[in-house]
Design an enzyme around this catalytic site. Structure first.
Site, PDB file in Angstrom:
ATOM      1  N   GLU A 129       0.048  -9.178  -1.601  1.00  0.00           N
ATOM      2  CA  GLU A 129      -1.592  -9.589  -0.690  1.00  0.00           C
ATOM      3  C   GLU A 129      -1.911  -9.281  -2.224  1.00  0.00           C
ATOM      4  O   GLU A 129      -3.043 -10.229  -2.812  1.00  0.00           O
ATOM      5  CB  GLU A 129      -2.294  -8.113  -0.251  1.00  0.00           C
ATOM      6  CG  GLU A 129      -1.822  -8.949   1.233  1.00  0.00           C
ATOM      7  CD  GLU A 129      -1.691  -7.869   2.367  1.00  0.00           C
ATOM      8  OE1 GLU A 129      -1.789  -6.767   2.323  1.00  0.00           O
ATOM      9  OE2 GLU A 129      -2.733  -8.549   3.321  1.00  0.00           O
TER      10      GLU A 129
ATOM     11  N   ALA B 170       1.191  -1.385  -0.204  1.00  0.00           N
ATOM     12  CA  ALA B 170       0.029   0.767   0.020  1.00  0.00           C
ATOM     13  C   ALA B 170       0.757   1.770   0.234  1.00  0.00           C
ATOM     14  O   ALA B 170       2.264   1.089   0.783  1.00  0.00           O
ATOM     15  CB  ALA B 170      -0.640   0.343   1.083  1.00  0.00           C
TER      16      ALA B 170
ATOM     17  N   GLY C  58       0.942  -5.470   0.759  1.00  0.00           N
ATOM     18  CA  GLY C  58       0.257  -5.423  -0.163  1.00  0.00           C
ATOM     19  C   GLY C  58       0.401  -5.797  -1.688  1.00  0.00           C
ATOM     20  O   GLY C  58      -0.798  -6.098  -2.537  1.00  0.00           O
TER      21      GLY C  58
ATOM     22  N   GLU D  15       3.418  -5.985   7.443  1.00  0.00           N
ATOM     23  CA  GLU D  15       2.609  -4.768   8.313  1.00  0.00           C
ATOM     24  C   GLU D  15       3.054  -4.062   9.317  1.00  0.00           C
ATOM     25  O   GLU D  15       3.019  -3.533   9.695  1.00  0.00           O
ATOM     26  CB  GLU D  15       1.666  -5.684   7.980  1.00  0.00           C
ATOM     27  CG  GLU D  15       0.647  -4.765   6.023  1.00  0.00           C
ATOM     28  CD  GLU D  15       0.887  -5.825   5.319  1.00  0.00           C
ATOM     29  OE1 GLU D  15       2.208  -6.309   5.654  1.00  0.00           O
ATOM     30  OE2 GLU D  15       0.726  -5.984   4.402  1.00  0.00           O
TER      31      GLU D  15
HETATM   32  N1  CAA Z   1       4.767   3.655   0.060  1.00  0.00           N
HETATM   33  C1  CAA Z   1       4.655   4.719  -0.985  1.00  0.00           C
HETATM   34  N2  CAA Z   1       6.484   4.330  -1.249  1.00  0.00           N
HETATM   35  C2  CAA Z   1       7.113   3.455  -1.281  1.00  0.00           C
HETATM   36  C3  CAA Z   1       6.671   2.388  -0.952  1.00  0.00           C
HETATM   37  C4  CAA Z   1       4.866   1.948   0.115  1.00  0.00           C
HETATM   38  N3  CAA Z   1       4.898   1.022  -0.351  1.00  0.00           N
HETATM   39  N4  CAA Z   1       7.519   1.964  -0.573  1.00  0.00           N
HETATM   40  C5  CAA Z   1       8.615   2.176  -1.497  1.00  0.00           C
HETATM   41  N5  CAA Z   1       8.177   3.518  -1.558  1.00  0.00           N
HETATM   42  C6  CAA Z   1       9.080   4.796  -2.284  1.00  0.00           C
HETATM   43  C7  CAA Z   1       9.989   5.039  -1.055  1.00  0.00           C
HETATM   44  O1  CAA Z   1       9.539   6.146  -0.242  1.00  0.00           O
HETATM   45  C8  CAA Z   1      11.406   5.980  -2.402  1.00  0.00           C
HETATM   46  O2  CAA Z   1      11.217   7.235  -2.614  1.00  0.00           O
HETATM   47  P1  CAA Z   1      11.766   8.495  -2.766  1.00  0.00           P
HETATM   48  O3  CAA Z   1      12.908   7.988  -3.934  1.00  0.00           O
HETATM   49  O4  CAA Z   1      10.169   9.209  -3.187  1.00  0.00           O
HETATM   50  O5  CAA Z   1      12.583   8.254  -1.719  1.00  0.00           O
HETATM   51  C9  CAA Z   1      11.235   4.695  -3.521  1.00  0.00           C
HETATM   52  O6  CAA Z   1       9.468   4.337  -3.315  1.00  0.00           O
HETATM   53  C10 CAA Z   1      12.562   3.994  -3.741  1.00  0.00           C
HETATM   54  O7  CAA Z   1      12.269   3.210  -2.451  1.00  0.00           O
HETATM   55  P2  CAA Z   1      13.373   2.676  -1.226  1.00  0.00           P
HETATM   56  O8  CAA Z   1      14.282   4.177  -1.490  1.00  0.00           O
HETATM   57  O9  CAA Z   1      13.300   2.205  -0.330  1.00  0.00           O
HETATM   58  O10 CAA Z   1      13.676   1.692  -2.062  1.00  0.00           O
HETATM   59  P3  CAA Z   1      14.825   0.411  -1.394  1.00  0.00           P
HETATM   60  O11 CAA Z   1      15.462  -0.009  -2.729  1.00  0.00           O
HETATM   61  O12 CAA Z   1      15.877   1.270  -0.430  1.00  0.00           O
HETATM   62  O13 CAA Z   1      14.285  -0.304  -0.735  1.00  0.00           O
HETATM   63  C11 CAA Z   1      11.884  -1.839  -0.249  1.00  0.00           C
HETATM   64  C12 CAA Z   1      13.202  -1.406  -1.129  1.00  0.00           C
HETATM   65  C13 CAA Z   1      12.733  -2.929   0.673  1.00  0.00           C
HETATM   66  C14 CAA Z   1      10.634  -2.185  -1.045  1.00  0.00           C
HETATM   67  C15 CAA Z   1      11.438  -0.234   0.300  1.00  0.00           C
HETATM   68  O14 CAA Z   1      10.614   0.543  -0.460  1.00  0.00           O
HETATM   69  C16 CAA Z   1      10.089  -1.036   0.964  1.00  0.00           C
HETATM   70  O15 CAA Z   1      10.026  -0.799   2.859  1.00  0.00           O
HETATM   71  N6  CAA Z   1       9.109  -0.601   0.947  1.00  0.00           N
HETATM   72  C17 CAA Z   1       7.843  -0.661   1.747  1.00  0.00           C
HETATM   73  C18 CAA Z   1       7.521  -2.061   1.610  1.00  0.00           C
HETATM   74  C19 CAA Z   1       5.914  -2.363   2.805  1.00  0.00           C
HETATM   75  O16 CAA Z   1       6.498  -1.830   4.515  1.00  0.00           O
HETATM   76  N7  CAA Z   1       5.607  -2.611   2.172  1.00  0.00           N
HETATM   77  C20 CAA Z   1       4.116  -2.263   3.436  1.00  0.00           C
HETATM   78  C21 CAA Z   1       3.175  -1.712   3.038  1.00  0.00           C
HETATM   79  S1  CAA Z   1       1.987  -1.918   4.145  1.00  0.00           S
HETATM   80  C22 CAA Z   1       0.839  -2.362   3.645  1.00  0.00           C
HETATM   81  O17 CAA Z   1       0.631  -2.899   2.553  1.00  0.00           O
HETATM   82  C23 CAA Z   1      -0.440  -2.380   4.502  1.00  0.00           C
HETATM   83  C24 CAA Z   1      -1.637  -3.426   4.219  1.00  0.00           C
HETATM   84  O18 CAA Z   1      -1.188  -4.385   3.899  1.00  0.00           O
HETATM   85  C25 CAA Z   1      -2.876  -2.498   3.129  1.00  0.00           C
END
Ligand code: CAA
Length: 261
Positions: free
Chosen positions: A115, A66, A112, A135
């Site tokens: 998912e 998400a 997500g 999450e």
């Molecule tokens: N939402 C919004 N933006 C996101 C994102 C997300 N889920 N995942 C990555 N991005 C963005 C980052 O903020 C970053 O943006 P900027 O360049 O503007 O800073 C860009 O994408 C690149 O990401 P990273 O710099 O973090 O890239 P990385 O290679 O260092 O790491 C990653 C990659 C491990 C996938 C890391 O981005 C990450 O951990 N992302 C989040 C994963 C996460 O926690 N997902 C669960 C979301 S909550 C959910 O899904 C709820 C639900 O069940 C309904």
């Protein structure tokens, strides 16, 4: 219909949805979820398309979950529940589609994103893909069915391990756990997805749609009820034109020409 956050292509019997927000690692904001829903609704009325491939733009991510900035701005539990319902609605629609859905996981499929892949019928992945349900590290539970679909696919222990640790696991480990069906080199992923889709399209359309429904609905029933449901579908299919054609084609040693009825 034109889309901003996804690319939706149909080429004869195969449709492809590419989630297209590579700068945010294809994270699902509400506009993207709305577009996914609209594309899936279009397919529900399309009798020509036999398979849908879902993938992510760029080399890094399928979908990184998400959109965390949207989650951060939620102001009420109602708003949170509505966000959860929005993708659930898309996932139920995917489950009801007559087409076979294939997630082509080209990189990170987290939260997500995983998912969304779990809501598809078949998951294939590139060798470097990683999946996980992180999450709890954000203060949430998986809100789009991830814990519960992993539990049904791979058991309670695996679901608790993935959800409670939030660990990202490589595609090979996910395949060992029964969460991914096939792994191929990244350069071959979309070709492989198209090959699978073509294989699906060779089989009888109505039988394929009802087999998918049997497995999806059967998973929610007792074995006895599911077998009674199977019995009804089998009987229903036995008197279709396609079963006459499929069995005649076998006996006459030729390819079947399906009519979908
Ligand atoms: N939402 C919004 N933006 C996101 C994102 C997300 N889920 N995942 C990555 N991005 C963005 C980052 O903020 C970053 O943006 P900027 O360049 O503007 O800073 C860009 O994408 C690149 O990401 P990273 O710099 O973090 O890239 P990385 O290679 O260092 O790491 C990653 C990659 C491990 C996938 C890391 O981005 C990450 O951990 N992302 C989040 C994963 C996460 O926690 N997902 C669960 C979301 S909550 C959910 O899904 C709820 C639900 O069940 C309904």
């Amino acid at each position: 219909m034109s889309f901003e956050h996804i690319v939706f292509e149909i080429n004869e019997q195969i449709a492809v949805i590419t989630v297209n927000r590579p700068k945010a690692l294809n994270a699902l904001n509400s506009a993207t979820i709305r577009e996914l829903g609209q594309a899936v609704e279009q397919l529900a009325h399309n009798t020509q398309v036999r398979a849908l491939i879902i993938t992510g733009a760029g080399e890094k991510a399928f979908v990184a979950g998400a959109d965390i900035s949207e989650v951060n701005s939620i102001e009420s539990s109602l708003q949170g529940s509505q966000m959860s319902e929005a993708l659930h609605d898309v996932l139920w629609k995917l489950g009801e589609l007559p087409q076979v859905t294939i997630a082509a996981i080209n990189g990170f499929a987290l939260g997500g994103g995983f998912e969304l892949a779990l809501g598809c019928d078949i998951r294939i992945a590139s060798e470097q893909a990683q999946v996980g349900l992180p999450e709890v590290g954000l203060g949430l539970v998986p809100g789009w069915g991830g814990a519960l679909r992993v539990q049904r696919l791979a058991g309670t222990g695996v679901a608790k391990y993935l959800v409670l640790t939030g660990e990202r696991i490589p595609a090979s480990e996910a395949q060992r756990l029964g969460l991914i069906e096939k792994i191929v080199p990244a350069s071959e992923l979309l070709d492989e997805a198209h090959k699978l889709a073509t294989k699906v399209a060779k089989n009888a359309p109505l039988a394929t749609a009802l087999a998918k429904r049997l497995i999806n609905r059967g998973a929610e029933m007792s074995l006895r009820d599911a077998i009674a449901y199977e019995n009804g579908l089998f009987g229903q299919l036995c008197v279709t034109e396609d079963v006459k054609e499929g069995t005649s084609a076998f006996l006459e040693k030729r390819a079947a020409k399906w009519q979908g009825k």
